[in-house]
Motif scaffolding. Structure first.
Motif, PDB file in Angstrom:
ATOM      1  N   ARG A   1       0.826  -1.212   0.000  1.00 33.47           N
ATOM      2  CA  ARG A   1       0.000   0.000   0.000  1.00 33.47           C
ATOM      3  C   ARG A   1       0.862   1.265   0.000  1.00 33.47           C
ATOM      4  O   ARG A   1       0.505   2.266  -0.612  1.00 33.47           O
ATOM      5  CB  ARG A   1      -0.934  -0.003   1.201  1.00 33.47           C
ATOM      6  CG  ARG A   1      -1.962   1.114   1.183  1.00 33.47           C
ATOM      7  CD  ARG A   1      -2.980   0.993   2.289  1.00 33.47           C
ATOM      8  NE  ARG A   1      -3.581  -0.328   2.413  1.00 33.47           N
ATOM      9  CZ  ARG A   1      -4.565  -0.800   1.663  1.00 33.47           C
ATOM     10  NH1 ARG A   1      -5.055  -0.067   0.686  1.00 33.47           N
ATOM     11  NH2 ARG A   1      -5.048  -2.002   1.871  1.00 33.47           N
ATOM     12  N   ASN A   2       2.018   1.220   0.674  1.00 36.97           N
ATOM     13  CA  ASN A   2       2.926   2.373   0.726  1.00 36.97           C
ATOM     14  C   ASN A   2       4.005   2.318  -0.345  1.00 36.97           C
ATOM     15  O   ASN A   2       4.960   3.086  -0.289  1.00 36.97           O
ATOM     16  CB  ASN A   2       3.587   2.464   2.107  1.00 36.97           C
ATOM     17  CG  ASN A   2       2.609   2.833   3.192  1.00 36.97           C
ATOM     18  OD1 ASN A   2       1.532   3.349   2.922  1.00 36.97           O
ATOM     19  ND2 ASN A   2       2.967   2.555   4.436  1.00 36.97           N
ATOM     20  N   SER A   3       3.864   1.423  -1.310  1.00 35.04           N
ATOM     21  CA  SER A   3       4.844   1.245  -2.384  1.00 35.04           C
ATOM     22  C   SER A   3       4.229   1.661  -3.716  1.00 35.04           C
ATOM     23  O   SER A   3       3.008   1.767  -3.840  1.00 35.04           O
ATOM     24  CB  SER A   3       5.290  -0.211  -2.448  1.00 35.04           C
ATOM     25  OG  SER A   3       5.889  -0.615  -1.234  1.00 35.04           O
ATOM     26  N   SER A   4       5.087   1.878  -4.715  1.00 32.76           N
ATOM     27  CA  SER A   4       4.575   2.300  -6.020  1.00 32.76           C
ATOM     28  C   SER A   4       5.540   1.889  -7.125  1.00 32.76           C
ATOM     29  O   SER A   4       6.679   1.495  -6.869  1.00 32.76           O
ATOM     30  CB  SER A   4       4.375   3.819  -6.047  1.00 32.76           C
ATOM     31  OG  SER A   4       5.622   4.478  -5.899  1.00 32.76           O
ATOM     32  N   VAL A   5       5.046   2.010  -8.348  1.00 33.86           N
ATOM     33  CA  VAL A   5       5.870   1.782  -9.523  1.00 33.86           C
ATOM     34  C   VAL A   5       5.651   2.952 -10.476  1.00 33.86           C
ATOM     35  O   VAL A   5       4.547   3.490 -10.576  1.00 33.86           O
ATOM     36  CB  VAL A   5       5.531   0.432 -10.215  1.00 33.86           C
ATOM     37  CG1 VAL A   5       4.088   0.387 -10.678  1.00 33.86           C
ATOM     38  CG2 VAL A   5       6.483   0.143 -11.364  1.00 33.86           C
ATOM     39  N   ALA A   6       6.721   3.368 -11.144  1.00 32.65           N
ATOM     40  CA  ALA A   6       6.645   4.416 -12.162  1.00 32.65           C
ATOM     41  C   ALA A   6       7.287   3.878 -13.430  1.00 32.65           C
ATOM     42  O   ALA A   6       8.371   3.283 -13.370  1.00 32.65           O
ATOM     43  CB  ALA A   6       7.353   5.677 -11.682  1.00 32.65           C
ATOM     44  N   ARG A   7       6.612   4.082 -14.538  1.00 38.27           N
ATOM     45  CA  ARG A   7       7.129   3.612 -15.826  1.00 38.27           C
ATOM     46  C   ARG A   7       7.345   4.802 -16.751  1.00 38.27           C
ATOM     47  O   ARG A   7       6.494   5.677 -16.837  1.00 38.27           O
ATOM     48  CB  ARG A   7       6.135   2.652 -16.467  1.00 38.27           C
ATOM     49  CG  ARG A   7       5.924   1.372 -15.711  1.00 38.27           C
ATOM     50  CD  ARG A   7       4.842   0.512 -16.411  1.00 38.27           C
ATOM     51  NE  ARG A   7       4.543  -0.669 -15.657  1.00 38.27           N
ATOM     52  CZ  ARG A   7       3.610  -0.754 -14.710  1.00 38.27           C
ATOM     53  NH1 ARG A   7       2.881   0.293 -14.398  1.00 38.27           N
ATOM     54  NH2 ARG A   7       3.411  -1.880 -14.063  1.00 38.27           N
ATOM     55  N   THR A   8       8.486   4.804 -17.417  1.00 38.42           N
ATOM     56  CA  THR A   8       8.775   5.768 -18.471  1.00 38.42           C
ATOM     57  C   THR A   8       9.193   4.947 -19.687  1.00 38.42           C
ATOM     58  O   THR A   8       9.409   3.730 -19.572  1.00 38.42           O
ATOM     59  CB  THR A   8       9.904   6.732 -18.067  1.00 38.42           C
ATOM     60  OG1 THR A   8      11.126   5.988 -17.987  1.00 38.42           O
ATOM     61  CG2 THR A   8       9.608   7.432 -16.740  1.00 38.42           C
ATOM     62  N   PRO A   9       9.350   5.573 -20.836  1.00 37.49           N
ATOM     63  CA  PRO A   9       9.842   4.801 -21.986  1.00 37.49           C
ATOM     64  C   PRO A   9      11.218   4.172 -21.749  1.00 37.49           C
ATOM     65  O   PRO A   9      11.564   3.176 -22.369  1.00 37.49           O
ATOM     66  CB  PRO A   9       9.898   5.842 -23.104  1.00 37.49           C
ATOM     67  CG  PRO A   9       8.861   6.845 -22.732  1.00 37.49           C
ATOM     68  CD  PRO A   9       8.920   6.926 -21.232  1.00 37.49           C
ATOM     69  N   ASP A  10      11.993   4.757 -20.842  1.00 33.61           N
ATOM     70  CA  ASP A  10      13.358   4.288 -20.625  1.00 33.61           C
ATOM     71  C   ASP A  10      13.558   3.386 -19.419  1.00 33.61           C
ATOM     72  O   ASP A  10      14.570   2.707 -19.322  1.00 33.61           O
ATOM     73  CB  ASP A  10      14.297   5.485 -20.453  1.00 33.61           C
ATOM     74  CG  ASP A  10      14.338   6.354 -21.703  1.00 33.61           C
ATOM     75  OD1 ASP A  10      14.320   5.796 -22.810  1.00 33.61           O
ATOM     76  OD2 ASP A  10      14.368   7.584 -21.552  1.00 33.61           O
ATOM     77  N   ALA A  11      12.615   3.405 -18.448  1.00 33.37           N
ATOM     78  CA  ALA A  11      12.901   2.729 -17.185  1.00 33.37           C
ATOM     79  C   ALA A  11      11.628   2.336 -16.439  1.00 33.37           C
ATOM     80  O   ALA A  11      10.553   2.881 -16.680  1.00 33.37           O
ATOM     81  CB  ALA A  11      13.739   3.627 -16.289  1.00 33.37           C
ATOM     82  N   ILE A  12      11.802   1.397 -15.531  1.00 33.15           N
ATOM     83  CA  ILE A  12      10.792   1.072 -14.519  1.00 33.15           C
ATOM     84  C   ILE A  12      11.454   1.355 -13.169  1.00 33.15           C
ATOM     85  O   ILE A  12      12.569   0.894 -12.912  1.00 33.15           O
ATOM     86  CB  ILE A  12      10.337  -0.390 -14.588  1.00 33.15           C
ATOM     87  CG1 ILE A  12       9.492  -0.627 -15.830  1.00 33.15           C
ATOM     88  CG2 ILE A  12       9.552  -0.784 -13.341  1.00 33.15           C
ATOM     89  CD1 ILE A  12       8.974  -2.046 -15.977  1.00 33.15           C
ATOM     90  N   THR A  13      10.765   2.126 -12.336  1.00 35.67           N
ATOM     91  CA  THR A  13      11.272   2.440 -11.007  1.00 35.67           C
ATOM     92  C   THR A  13      10.291   1.940  -9.960  1.00 35.67           C
ATOM     93  O   THR A  13       9.113   2.306  -9.994  1.00 35.67           O
ATOM     94  CB  THR A  13      11.487   3.961 -10.835  1.00 35.67           C
ATOM     95  OG1 THR A  13      12.451   4.401 -11.802  1.00 35.67           O
ATOM     96  CG2 THR A  13      11.993   4.288  -9.432  1.00 35.67           C
ATOM     97  N   LEU A  14      10.765   1.102  -9.068  1.00 31.94           N
ATOM     98  CA  LEU A  14       9.975   0.632  -7.937  1.00 31.94           C
ATOM     99  C   LEU A  14      10.370   1.433  -6.709  1.00 31.94           C
ATOM    100  O   LEU A  14      11.561   1.643  -6.454  1.00 31.94           O
ATOM    101  CB  LEU A  14      10.238  -0.852  -7.664  1.00 31.94           C
ATOM    102  CG  LEU A  14       9.923  -1.848  -8.765  1.00 31.94           C
ATOM    103  CD1 LEU A  14      10.298  -3.245  -8.309  1.00 31.94           C
ATOM    104  CD2 LEU A  14       8.473  -1.785  -9.154  1.00 31.94           C
ATOM    105  N   ARG A  15       9.373   1.866  -5.970  1.00 32.49           N
ATOM    106  CA  ARG A  15       9.586   2.512  -4.675  1.00 32.49           C
ATOM    107  C   ARG A  15       8.886   1.635  -3.650  1.00 32.49           C
ATOM    108  O   ARG A  15       7.656   1.603  -3.608  1.00 32.49           O
ATOM    109  CB  ARG A  15       9.040   3.930  -4.682  1.00 32.49           C
ATOM    110  CG  ARG A  15       9.851   4.858  -5.555  1.00 32.49           C
ATOM    111  CD  ARG A  15       9.278   6.277  -5.602  1.00 32.49           C
ATOM    112  NE  ARG A  15      10.026   7.095  -6.523  1.00 32.49           N
ATOM    113  CZ  ARG A  15       9.807   7.154  -7.839  1.00 32.49           C
ATOM    114  NH1 ARG A  15       8.840   6.444  -8.373  1.00 32.49           N
ATOM    115  NH2 ARG A  15      10.551   7.920  -8.610  1.00 32.49           N
ATOM    116  N   LEU A  16       9.675   0.918  -2.877  1.00 30.30           N
ATOM    117  CA  LEU A  16       9.135  -0.101  -1.983  1.00 30.30           C
ATOM    118  C   LEU A  16       9.320   0.289  -0.527  1.00 30.30           C
ATOM    119  O   LEU A  16      10.424   0.663  -0.111  1.00 30.30           O
ATOM    120  CB  LEU A  16       9.818  -1.443  -2.243  1.00 30.30           C
ATOM    121  CG  LEU A  16       9.707  -1.964  -3.678  1.00 30.30           C
ATOM    122  CD1 LEU A  16      10.504  -3.241  -3.822  1.00 30.30           C
ATOM    123  CD2 LEU A  16       8.267  -2.170  -4.079  1.00 30.30           C
TER     124      LEU A  16
END
Length: 135
Positions: free
Chosen positions: A82-97
């Motif tokens: 619930r306190n985590s997220s994912v962000a996607r761009t054309p160049d990368a995937i970023t997980l914030r856990l």
């Protein structure tokens, strides 16, 4: 702000040919690259599902959805979805856990090293890369 004891672990995966081919990403936190006794997780991009490996390294938890799902845990760590997220761009995937070490893992005296890998839809993997210590 995160609840007491949780830390935000930010992991960015940037393949040379862009993020469109990333099907899954994994990270393992342990003193060596070994799934046994690790905080080792798998994220599946298509389903937005995060799973954590069992203590003996032989099976995965049921996946949980980042941003809205429940926590997954083993004897080393817990990840609050619930306190985590994912962000996607054309160049990368970023997980914030949002990660919490168990007292035994935190106080083990072993260095916690971060290992990362990613793969495509054919389960071809980039191979593990050590990224240094994690606090």
């Amino acid at each position: 702000p995160l609840p007491s004891g949780q830390r935000l672990l930010t992991l960015t995966y940037k393949p040379t040919n862009g993020a469109k081919d990333i099907s899954w990403v994994q990270a393992a936190i342990n003193s060596t690259l070994n799934s046994t006794g690790a905080c080792y997780f798998n994220y599946e991009a298509a389903s937005d599902g995060l799973s954590l490996v069992s203590d003996d390294g032989t099976s995965w938890s049921a996946p949980t959805d980042l941003g809205k799902g429940s926590s997954v845990s083993n004897s080393q760590c817990a990840i609050n979805a619930r306190n985590s997220s994912v962000a996607r761009t054309p160049d990368a995937i970023t997980l914030r856990l949002a990660v919490t070490w168990t007292p035994a893992f935190e106080q083990s005296g072993r260095q916690k090293l971060l290992y990362m890998q990613m793969g495509d839809g054919q389960r071809r993997a980039s191979g593990w890369s050590e990224r240094g210590p994690v606090q």
